[in-house]
Enzyme design. Structure first.
Site, PDB file in Angstrom:
ATOM      1  N   GLU A 135     -65.246   0.833 -43.564  1.00  0.00           N
ATOM      2  CA  GLU A 135     -64.175   0.095 -43.943  1.00  0.00           C
ATOM      3  C   GLU A 135     -63.917  -1.176 -43.180  1.00  0.00           C
ATOM      4  O   GLU A 135     -62.720  -1.002 -42.431  1.00  0.00           O
ATOM      5  CB  GLU A 135     -62.862   0.937 -44.234  1.00  0.00           C
ATOM      6  N   GLU A 222     -66.529   6.773 -50.733  1.00  0.00           N
ATOM      7  CA  GLU A 222     -65.326   7.393 -50.656  1.00  0.00           C
ATOM      8  C   GLU A 222     -64.312   7.219 -51.508  1.00  0.00           C
ATOM      9  O   GLU A 222     -63.982   6.117 -51.947  1.00  0.00           O
ATOM     10  CB  GLU A 222     -64.937   6.805 -49.194  1.00  0.00           C
TER      11      GLU A 222
END
EC number: 3.2.1.4
Length: 312
Positions: A135, A222
Site C-alpha cells: 500500500e 486486500e
C-alpha cells in the site's frame, strides 16, 4: 503442480483458462507466525474452500524486514508457507508489505535483495505470486511506484520469468485509475485495489468498474467489511454492494486477515487460539460473512468461466 498464472486480455488465467483466486491474508508474519502451518492452510482450503493464501511481511513497522526484523527468520517463514501451499495445491502471494514507509523506493536496496533471493528460491514453483508493494501512500505516488517496479520486476523476471506479479497502487492501493492512464511496461502484471467496506464505497466501486471495462487487470488482494483502520463496525449494505461487483466481474479477492487480533478485521475472536477446527463461535461476524463469500465462489457452476473450482 498448479497451472501457471497469466494475464490474457486483462483477465487472470491458469492454464490459459479464466480463474478466480480467493482466500485470506495473514496478518504480519512477525506478529502471528503460528498460522504459517499446514494445519491452518489445510483448514482454509478444506473448510473455508479457498485456493489462495497471502503471506504478508511488513517492511517497516513491528520487527519489519527493513527495520529491526530477523531477515533470515522472516524468509524462512515465507518459504515454509510457500512449500505448504504448494503441497496443498494452493496459490500463494509473497507480499512485500509497504505501509508506514509510504514510498516503496525508501527500501529499494533491501527490496532488490529480497526479491532476488525469493525469485531464485521459488523459480520453479508455479503457485507463487509476487506482490512487490502492498500500500504505497502519501509520498508513494504512482510515478514513484513505477520507478520502483522498473527496478524490481526485471530482477524477478531474471529468475522467475513466467511468474505473476502484482503491484500496489497509490493512496493505499486505491488509485488504479493512475495505472490505467500510465500502465507499467511489463507483461503478466496486475494492479492492486484494496477496500474496506465501511470506508470505501460507491466512488471506488465505480472506479473499479471503469478500469475493468477498459481492460485493466485488477486484483483485490486486500479487503474487509469494516473501516480502513481495521476497526469499527462492519457495513452490511456496502459489503453486499462490493460482493455484487466482485462476483459479477469474477474478480480475485483476498481478505485481511488470518488472526485473532482485537481489531474487527481479524477473522477469529481474541480467545480463539486454535490453528484449525474453527467453529462459528470462534469466528467474528465479518469472518463468517467472508467465509460465506468464499463458499459461494467455490460453489459456482463449471459453466461460469470465472470460477476456479477446488477439491471439496
Amino acid at each position: 503442480m498448479l497451472d501457471k498464472l497469466k494475464v490474457i486480455n486483462g483477465k487472470l488465467t491458469a492454464g490459459e483458462k479464466p480463474v478466480r483466486l480467493f482466500g485470506l491474508s495473514t496478518h504480519g508474519i512477525a506478529w502471528y507466525p503460528e498460522y504459517i502451518c499446514e494445519e491452518s492452510f489445510n483448514a482454509l482450503k478444506k473448510d473455508w474452500r479457498t485456493n489462495c493464501i497471502r503471506i504478508a511481511m511488513y517492511t517497516d513497522e513491528f520487527r519489519g524486514y527493513c527495520k529491526d526484523g530477523n531477515k533470515q527468520h522472516l524468509k524462512e517463514l515465507i518459504e515454509k508457507g510457500v512449500v505448504i501451499a504448494e503441497k496443498l495445491d494452493m496459490y500463494v502471494i509473497v507480499d512485500w508489505h509497504v505501509l508506514c514507509d509510504q514510498d516503496p523506493m525508501k527500501y529499494i536496496d533491501e527490496a532488490e535483495e529480497f526479491f532476488s533471493d525469493m525469485s531464485k528460491r521459488f523459480a520453479n514453483k508455479t503457485n507463487v505470486i509476487y506482490e512487490i508493494c502492498n500500500e504505497p501512500n502519501c509520498s508513494g505516488t504512482w510515478d514513484k511506484i513505477t520507478e520502483y517496479a522498473d527496478r524490481i520486476i526485471p530482477i524477478i523476471r531474471s529468475n522467475s520469468p513466467d511468474a505473476l506479479i502484482v503491484t500496489g497502487t497509490s493512496t493505499w492501493s486505491q488509485d488504479i485509475h493512475c495505472a490505467l492512464e500510465k500502465p507499467l511496461k511489463w507483461d503478466n502484471v496486475m494492479y492492486s485495489l484494496h477496500f474496506y467496506a465501511a470506508t470505501h464505497k460507491g466512488t471506488l466501486r465505480s472506479r473499479l468498474e471503469r478500469c475493468i471495462e477498459a481492460g485493466l487487470p485488477v486484483f483485490i488482494n486486500e479487503f474487509n467489511l469494516c473501516e480502513a483502520s481495521g476497526k469499527g463496525d462492519i457495513d452490511i449494505d456496502e459489503a453486499n454492494a462490493w460482493y455484487e461487483v466482485i462476483d459479477r466481474l469474477g474478480l480475485s479477492c483476498i481478505s485481511w486477515c488470518l488472526s485473532n487480533s482485537g481489531d474487527t478485521c481479524g477473522v477469529f475472536t481474541q480467545n480463539c487460539t486454535k490453528l484449525s477446527g474453527w467453529t462459528d463461535e470462534d469466528i467474528k461476524t465479518s469472518g463468517k460473512i467472508i467465509k460465506g463469500w468464499f463458499e459461494a465462489f467455490a460453489d459456482e457452476e463449471n459453466t461460469n468461466e470465472q470460477c476456479f473450482r477446488i477439491d471439496k
